[in-house]
Design an enzyme around this catalytic site. Structure first.
Site, short mmCIF file in Angstrom:
data_model
loop_
_atom_site.label_atom_id
_atom_site.label_comp_id
_atom_site.label_asym_id
_atom_site.label_seq_id
_atom_site.Cartn_x
_atom_site.Cartn_y
_atom_site.Cartn_z
N LYS A 126 4.63 -0.29 12.71
CA LYS A 126 5.03 -0.79 11.39
C LYS A 126 6.20 0.00 10.81
O LYS A 126 7.20 -0.58 10.37
CB LYS A 126 3.86 -0.70 10.41
CG LYS A 126 2.67 -1.58 10.75
CD LYS A 126 1.59 -1.50 9.69
CE LYS A 126 0.89 -0.16 9.60
NZ LYS A 126 0.11 0.17 10.81
N ASN A 149 4.15 1.44 2.62
CA ASN A 149 3.46 2.59 3.20
C ASN A 149 4.40 3.76 3.44
O ASN A 149 3.98 4.83 3.83
CB ASN A 149 2.83 2.17 4.53
CG ASN A 149 1.33 2.45 4.58
OD1 ASN A 149 0.74 2.83 3.59
ND2 ASN A 149 0.74 2.30 5.74
N HIS A 196 -9.49 1.19 12.48
CA HIS A 196 -10.06 1.20 11.12
C HIS A 196 -11.28 0.28 11.00
O HIS A 196 -11.54 -0.28 9.92
CB HIS A 196 -9.00 0.78 10.09
CG HIS A 196 -7.74 1.59 10.15
ND1 HIS A 196 -7.73 2.96 10.02
CD2 HIS A 196 -6.45 1.21 10.31
CE1 HIS A 196 -6.48 3.39 10.11
NE2 HIS A 196 -5.70 2.35 10.29
#
Length: 474
Positions: A126, A149, A196
């Site tokens: 990302k 982010n 996650h």
């Protein structure tokens, strides 16, 4: 509840969590006139210092009590990492109180004529893709920033004095979970692999949150041809009429795809007569570094830029100008004919597999905190490239057992230590196993916190050990 159109004066807002998203959210909301209460699980020295700064502004802060919903709360704004099953959120839902993430808040606070968002998510790649995209947009002469982010805070980008033409936005699965009204100009899911899952509860829930990036896209939904799950998310998305599915591939692209032909990145999506024509964008050698998964990142960035109307020359110039962040397949040095690569950012098996696929033969340094991962698939896919393996960290036995099953002939050094000095020993053992022409690759496939504060510190320890080795050979 809207955003800019909301009368924030006196509105009681609870911000869940101090930190990189909570503090800006509290400041912005207080500045809009809201009565802000910040709740935080921790009550350490750092949290107390952050609380003191906010309390000077008139923000109420409750440390050590992140479970209780403050009385009369009308909206909760949460840090992205807080899990959906926390008592605070269950209480909010029971009371009919909306829960927004910082991304949702930023989206709602955009002003009239605000910069559109080109959004990127995925298990890996990302940050690199968003920074490549920002470099391409800047090369096209556009006012832009890498946000989300990374880089500039999204809230600062949408509420600050600086204006932008378009934003390159990195979004995690956590952020997307808490951003139900986000509608990007174009979005990309780079890849999907288990990660996650303790937070999301299942792979299906994780994928669904990633897929939110496509909801309401107006121009392009960019997906990975090599990862059919990303295309499935496009199919499931409710997009604006006329929005197109655009694939990227390391192979020869079909119509409505970007890909690679004879060492050239080409576009068969944003050209006239795409069934018969392709537009050259850049050479593979313009990508830094030109390893397979990074070329895929470059193609995804190019697809989003082209969706925004950027000319081919700017794609080339932006990729040439891009420099990767530290600890992402970073070449540290060559010592005695052996190349040493730092990919400390490879904190899961998916990232490590991409890294291992870029080199051959390899002495692999791996290990750390497994976060519930299994390693059979990774080792099976990479076994033929391995000259040797050096294992460090708390969960190294899991990797050792996978190696015994799938690569029993590969020599393994198991360093039974988790102190920070273990990295120096690991580099020396790797140097002993390596031959001229080999690559020593530190791609741990694990998190770092058993031995290091973060992956950056782990990468720095690796680089320091390599430089010490180089000094001995000078």
């Amino acid at each position: 509840m809207g955003g800019r159109e909301v009368n924030w004066q006196g509105k009681r807002v609870t911000v869940a969590g101090l930190g990189v998203s909570g503090i800006p959210a509290a400041r912005v909301l207080h500045g809009l006139g809201a009565e802000v209460t910040v709740v935080n699980d921790g009550d350490d020295e750092r949290a107390r210092a952050q609380a003191a700064e906010l309390e000077k502004l008139g923000v109420t802060v409750r440390l050590g009590d992140g479970a209780t919903l403050p009385e009369a709360t009308e909206l909760v704004v949460t840090a992205p990492g807080w899990k959906p099953d926390k008592p605070l959120f269950l209480a909010a839902e029971a009371a009919g109180v909306e829960i927004w993430g910082d991304v949702e808040l930023a989206w709602r606070l955009r002003g009239p004529g605000a910069a559109p968002w080109l959004a990127v998510t995925g298990t890996n790649g990302k940050t690199t893709t968003v920074r490549m995209l920002a470099s391409i947009l800047a090369a096209a002469g556009l006012r832009t920033a890498a946000v989300g982010n990374i880089g500039v805070s999204l809230l600062d980008a949408v509420t600050g004095e600086e204006t932008y033409d378009v934003l390159a936005v990195e979004l995690s699965s956590y952020q997307l979970h808490w951003a139900p009204s986000l509608r990007a100009h174009s979005g990309a899911v780079l890849n999907l692999a288990p990660d996650h899952l303790d937070w999301h509860g299942s792979m299906a829930a994780y994928a669904a949150d990633k897929g939110r990036i496509y909801e309401g896209n107006s121009v392009a939904c960019v997906y990975n041809v090599a990862d059919p799950a990303t295309e499935d998310l496009v199919r499931a998305a409710d997009v604006e009429e006329g929005c197109r599915a655009i694939g990227f591939t390391l192979g020869t692209p079909g119509p409505s795809q970007l890909g690679v032909v004879d060492g050239i990145l080409v576009d068969r999506a944003f050209v006239e007569n795409r069934r018969e024509r392709a537009q050259e964008l850049a050479h593979v050698s313009d990508v830094n570094p030109p390893v397979p998964h990074n070329i895929a990142n470059a193609l995804a960035a190019a697809a989003l830029a082209r969706a925004y109307g950027v000319e081919p020359a700017a794609v080339r110039d932006g990729l040439r100008a891009f420099r990767p962040d530290p600890h992402r397949i970073e070449r540290v040095a060559e010592v005695a004919g052996v190349t040493y690569i730092d990919d400390s950012k490879a904190t899961n098996t998916h990232a490590a597999e991409a890294s291992l696929a870029a080199y051959d033969p390899i002495v692999w340094i791996a290990g750390g905190l497994a976060k519930g991962a299994t390693f059979d698939e990774l080792v099976g896919a990479s076994a033929k490239r391995l000259r040797g393996v050096v294992l460090i960290g708390k969960d190294r036995a899991l990797i050792r057992e996978a190696l015994a099953r799938h690569a029993p002939e590969v020599p393994v050094v198991d360093l039974d230590r988790t102190d920070t000095g273990a990295m120096s020993a690991a580099v020396r053992e790797a140097a002993r196993l390596a031959q001229p022409g080999d690559t020593v690759l530190m791609a741990p496939a694990c998190a770092s916190m058993d031995m290091f504060v973060n992956y950056n510190k782990r990468g720095e320890a690796f680089a320091d050990a390599v430089h010490a080795l180089a000094a001995e050979h000078a």
